[in-house]
Design an enzyme around this catalytic site. Structure first.
Site, PDB file in Angstrom:
ATOM      1  N   ASN A  47      -7.283  78.749  55.643  1.00  0.00           N
ATOM      2  CA  ASN A  47      -7.721  77.972  54.484  1.00  0.00           C
ATOM      3  C   ASN A  47      -7.375  78.758  53.225  1.00  0.00           C
ATOM      4  O   ASN A  47      -8.222  79.353  52.575  1.00  0.00           O
ATOM      5  CB  ASN A  47      -9.229  77.707  54.574  1.00  0.00           C
ATOM      6  CG  ASN A  47      -9.708  76.717  53.515  1.00  0.00           C
ATOM      7  OD1 ASN A  47      -8.941  76.300  52.646  1.00  0.00           O
ATOM      8  ND2 ASN A  47     -10.968  76.346  53.593  1.00  0.00           N
ATOM      9  N   TYR A  64     -17.997  71.968  50.452  1.00  0.00           N
ATOM     10  CA  TYR A  64     -16.822  71.106  50.448  1.00  0.00           C
ATOM     11  C   TYR A  64     -16.905  70.063  49.338  1.00  0.00           C
ATOM     12  O   TYR A  64     -17.988  69.552  49.041  1.00  0.00           O
ATOM     13  CB  TYR A  64     -16.692  70.371  51.785  1.00  0.00           C
ATOM     14  CG  TYR A  64     -16.301  71.239  52.955  1.00  0.00           C
ATOM     15  CD1 TYR A  64     -14.994  71.711  53.081  1.00  0.00           C
ATOM     16  CD2 TYR A  64     -17.211  71.569  53.939  1.00  0.00           C
ATOM     17  CE1 TYR A  64     -14.623  72.500  54.156  1.00  0.00           C
ATOM     18  CE2 TYR A  64     -16.856  72.357  55.024  1.00  0.00           C
ATOM     19  CZ  TYR A  64     -15.558  72.817  55.132  1.00  0.00           C
ATOM     20  OH  TYR A  64     -15.195  73.601  56.194  1.00  0.00           O
ATOM     21  N   TYR A 109     -11.900  82.752  46.464  1.00  0.00           N
ATOM     22  CA  TYR A 109     -12.854  83.842  46.599  1.00  0.00           C
ATOM     23  C   TYR A 109     -12.225  85.230  46.482  1.00  0.00           C
ATOM     24  O   TYR A 109     -12.908  86.222  46.674  1.00  0.00           O
ATOM     25  CB  TYR A 109     -13.594  83.724  47.935  1.00  0.00           C
ATOM     26  CG  TYR A 109     -14.492  82.518  48.003  1.00  0.00           C
ATOM     27  CD1 TYR A 109     -15.610  82.429  47.183  1.00  0.00           C
ATOM     28  CD2 TYR A 109     -14.198  81.467  48.858  1.00  0.00           C
ATOM     29  CE1 TYR A 109     -16.426  81.312  47.225  1.00  0.00           C
ATOM     30  CE2 TYR A 109     -15.020  80.349  48.902  1.00  0.00           C
ATOM     31  CZ  TYR A 109     -16.125  80.283  48.086  1.00  0.00           C
ATOM     32  OH  TYR A 109     -16.935  79.173  48.128  1.00  0.00           O
TER      33      TYR A 109
END
Length: 207
Positions: free
Chosen positions: A151, A113, A158
Site C-alpha cells: 500500500n 479509509y 506516513y
C-alpha cells in the site's frame, strides 16, 4: 461540511457542533459493510486476485463479524461524513483487542479509509484527528498502526516527511487553530520542521 460519527453497540454520536445520541440499528451495519467493502476494494483490488478479494470481503465484512466487532468494548468505529454522505471510516482498538502489541497504554488505528472519490478533501486528516482525540481522552501514551507493504500510498503518507507535517497539524489542532497552508507553514517553521518537509514549496504541491 465534514463530521465524524461514532458507532458503538448501544449508541452513536455525531461529532458536530451539537452532539446527538442515537441508537445503533441495522442501518449502521449496512452502512459499515458498504463503506468497508468499497474502500478495501478500491485500495487493494489491483494487487489481489478476484477470488481472494471476494473471499476476504465476504468474511471480514459479514454482518456477524461486524456485530462482533461493534460489541467489543475495546474497539470503536467512526464514520466520516461529507455533506451527510458516509465517505470513510476509522477503527480503533485498545488493550487486547489490538492486532499485535496488546499494550494497555497504546491505541491502535486498525483501519482508516476514505472513498477514492473523496480523497484529497482532508477527510483522512479529520479521522486521524479523531484518533488523537480518543487517545487523549483515554490517556494512552502512544498511537500505532500497521501498513501493508504494497500500500504505497499509505506508506508515503506516513513516511517521515508527512509525519512531520502531521505533527504540525496536530499542534495547530491542540491549540484550536485553523489548519490551512499559511498556518501550517508558520507552525512548521516555529517547530523547526519546515526544512525537513521540503519547505513551503512542497506544502503548496500537496494542496
Amino acid at each position: 461540511t465534514i463530521s465524524i460519527k461514532h458507532t458503538t453497540p448501544k449508541s452513536s454520536q455525531e461529532q458536530t457542533i451539537e452532539q446527538n445520541n442515537t441508537k445503533v440499528n441495522s442501518n449502521d451495519i449496512t452502512s459499515l459493510q458498504k463503506v468497508g467493502k468499497k474502500t478495501f476494494f478500491e485500495t487493494f483490488s489491483q494487487t489481489n486476485t478476484e477470488e481472494n478479494m471476494q473471499k476476504y470481503l465476504e468474511e471480514s465484512f459479514s454482518s456477524n463479524k461486524l456485530l462482533e466487532e461493534l460489541n467489543n468494548p475495546d474497539s470503536k468505529f467512526y464514520f466520516a461524513k461529507y455533506n451527510d454522505e458516509i465517505v470513510g471510516y476509522l477503527k480503533l482498538n485498545f488493550g487486547h483487542s489490538q492486532t499485535e502489541l496488546n499494550d494497555n497504554e497504546s491505541l491502535e488505528i486498525e483501519r482508516i479509509y476514505v472513498l477514492k472519490d473523496f480523497q484529497g478533501k482532508k477527510i483522512g486528516q479529520k479521522l486521524y484527528e479523531k484518533a488523537v482525540e480518543v487517545a487523549k481522552q483515554n490517556k494512552v501514551k502512544y498511537i500505532w498502526l500497521g501498513v501493508w507493504e504494497k500500500n504505497q500510498k499509505a506508506i508515503d503518507f506516513y513516511e517521515k516527511r508527512h509525519g512531520a507535517i502531521f505533527r504540525g497539524m496536530i499542534s495547530l489542532y491542540d491549540h484550536n487553530q485553523p489548519i490551512d497552508l499559511l498556518t501550517l507553514t508558520s507552525e512548521l517553521r516555529n517547530l523547526k520542521l519546515l526544512k525537513d518537509v521540503g519547505g513551503a514549496a512542497y506544502l503548496t504541491e500537496l494542496t
